[in-house]
Design an enzyme around this catalytic site. Sequence first.
Site: not given
Lengths: 479, 95, 482
Positions: C69, C144, C168
Amino acid sequence: MTWETVIGLETHVELCTKTKIFCSCTTEFGGAPNTHCCPVCTGMPGTLPVLNKKVLEFAVKAGLALNGEITRHCKFDRKNYFYPDLPKAYQISQLYLPIARNGRVPIRLESGAEKVVHIHELHMEEDAGKLVHDPWLEETRCDYNRCGVPLIEIVTEPDFRTAEEVIAYLEKLRSILQYLGVSDCKMQEGSLRCDVNLSVRPAGSMELGTRTEMKNLSSFKAIARAIAYEAKRQIELMEEGKSVVQETRRWDENKDATFAMRSKENAQDYRYFPDPDVPPLEISEEYLEQLRREQPEMAEEKMARYQREYGLPPYDTQMLTSQKALAAFFETCLSLGSDPKQTANWIMGQVLGQLSAKGIEAKDMKLTPSTLVTLISMVKGGRLNRNTAVKVFEAVFDDDGDVEGYVKAHGLEQINDPEALTAAVEKVFAANTQSVADFKAGKEKAFGFLVGQVMREMKGKADPQAVNSAVRKKLNAER
Amino acid sequence: MKITEELVDYVAILSRLKPDEEERARITAELEKIVSYMDVLNALDTEGIEPLSHVFPVKNVLREDAVEPSFLREELLKNAPVGDEEAFLVPKAVE
Amino acid sequence: MDMELTRLTALELGAALKKGEASPADAIAAAQERISACQDTNNAFITPASPSPAPIGDGPLAGVPMALKDNICTKGVQTSCASRILGGFIPPYNATIVERLSAAGSVSMGKLNMDEFAMGSTSETSFYGPTRNPWDLSRIPGGSSGGSAAAVAAGEVWYAIGSDTGGSIRQPAAYCGVTGMKPTYGTVSRYGLIAYASSLDQMGPIARSAADCAAVLDIMQGRDPRDGTSLEGHYGGLLPSLTGDVRGLKIGVPADCFGQGLDSEVRKAVLAVAHVLKSRGALVEEFSLPIMEYVVPAYYIIACAEASSNLSRFDGVKYGWRSPKYEDLSGLYARTRTEGFGSEVKRRILLGTFVLSTGYYDAYYKKALQAKAVITKAYDEAFQKYDVLLTPTTPTTAPKLGESLGDPLKMYLSDIYTVPVNLAGLPGISIPCGFDSQGLPIGAQLIGPPLGDGIILNAAHAFQQETEYHKKAPAEKGGVSL
């Protein structure tokens, strides 16, 4: 109307740890801009703080020495504000649970009066960086070397009424922290800085007036003058029927006046909250006990002991303990067998004289106790007269030179030959009949002249005591 | 809790954000709605409950006071939007 | 090579590489092929990489391509948090987990898309454009860590690292039909993870199975002297401990998580997990967890408060983007931050600043920390009785793009099942447990007590031994068509 000045102090003291409070960069003073930095110092994203063990130890030691209560469950908080000297845009500090509270510092004033200054709290925090404006570029340069240098902030109650009290407190505080070995308290390098909160009120009133804060005063002289100026300014305002505005003011050393600082963007709302990155501290009784045991003998205890054990007068003991390194120097001299009073006299006269002339502190001098002890014992043993010894001292002070060698090389050893002295006295009396006559006529001054001439005849190497008594004896014989 | 545009202005100044007129009105309405919803917490009895900031009882995490080499200055400065070979640069910030 | 590499799990690929059935270069080439086929449609990557193959070292995942990420700092590679304000930021350091993964022989295929600063549940707030759900490109992948979940679901990498502050990892894993785990707070170093809410943030794996997650966590977890909140402990034995034996395991099902607002198809699929585990000898019991109405407000107050402070350092001075339109220092700050942050981030900064400001701290922030204490205590009590809790991961399956952002409060409320797990610091895993009538994946969440990471992994592994949901792949992937 008479007015009373009410003063509280916030003192920032840099702790003398090797590394910063939350990372392993050096705390060394100076250094080219941004060379004592890592991503933690420059607030890079993703970096995290880890507390330096020594910072906690030093803060607790300071809290104990100021007779404070140590907060057994203590936390760090974030103080949020934007300024280019603060790369994370928050300072890790302590608001809710500072490491120590409710301390007491007794001070003594010139008049002999004593007073206790109450310490509201002592907390740990990180220093900010340095901004230097470049007038050519019309830009400000940010140097983050100082970011994360460990500080303790010591906040007093508004207990002071005069600048003298403030200075007495700061001197006491400096001595305590230096003796503890937690800070070198060098004002010129910014390792001891003061914010002064000051208000005035009609004498006898119990209510506090509106205060102003003067920031970053960096010498005792500046503090005293800023207090005098600001008290006068506030009293004049009050007498004109105006009111004091609560604000931060800057002391301008050159103009000898304080000026209101432009407030940094309206509101001061620091939004303190517990820092989630720094776990709380749990201070155990054992830890406190250990630090209490490690607490060194402080200046006041040393003074009392020097009076008790060595019979030194209070003035001498105060001078000897005025710097930690000086007291240590004195004690080492005694451990080498030197006489306490003579050693004290040499330190107060010659050592302090040289330090002040050279503008250095005792801890930075090269002269070793054994050199001074050698010199003192040569005087005591009659090998050097005192005046010559002082000259030798000055010659060896800077680089701890070899006393014996210097004395030999310059042929300075005292002449203890009674026949040579008698011969010199005879010669001087014969050559100065007028002075001898003057003395007999009651002019005491002539005695000194004759002594001086004999000493000169002996090339300064005679024992002054012996010269004195020989001249006195000769005059008496002639009377 | 009523959120006013003045309160939004105050919070925006603290945050160094400058919403335009339209955003300001929108944000005021949104915050009003969100904050009013947050008020359900008032129904929770928290009398005598110690606020919990660190969820696990981790404590006294300390580092030895041993110096490690700092970073190369150019490594730290190369991300600066405006800088020179020795410092980060900002518009005049010294009084 | 006749094997379809992208259909293997990470552990299967690792084993194939060891046996020489495939080469490291084959694995990288297969990943690159998938990434170039998918990137234009799902936009899972912000910065794809072209790693060179290296000889296979020790460890079950050596040589297996993965991705990170884009809020995880990578030395020499842009780390943007999907924000304009961090454009061009190239960290001069690696996150601790990047070092650990690299030491274990992992191969990074690049940096993954996400909601800006990990604030969001949709992956639509990225400055680099939204990521799309591989199961249905008109839908969000969740967030997210939407890029992480989408990349794994689409077969672009064998596993991905995400971060989870309020769900997330778990929520996008549920929406994308993959397995995602948030480990116990403090077991994975946060050093180098760009903070959203420091007391809640934790990184973890998104992969094709619980066993893959266990293998990744065995690499990621460990005490780190650079993170003061990292926990001491015995790490590294998760994968070997997966027996699939759940006999006598006490599973608590909180009735409060199956009430109003929960989609009926989701409810049915999640409750079916309990039946499967019961069939393998687990004991299942319903109980009451009467704190659910407080978890969303407590979470958003705490997370936004911390975020307002954590994101203050993005000011255009030290790194990242600086607005060119300023005249003085205050203009530099306001312009850079106003133009550099997107609206969801600004909303949360303002909310967080508000709850910490003078006059409101006690009513909001302090109250939320007290609520956190109450919530944590409720979980402590539940774990006196149960080994594992079972809840849905999300109230619904993946919404369409653009559906959620219009009503922030509604979006916040959809995090209800995941946020309390972060507040209490617990481990939580989302596992695929079925599909709704539109063919969209459904996720079930298993929650464990502090440091009970192995317990929930084993329960998830048991479930995956009985079911095939985690092996399904979107048709677009070229795998099993639904």
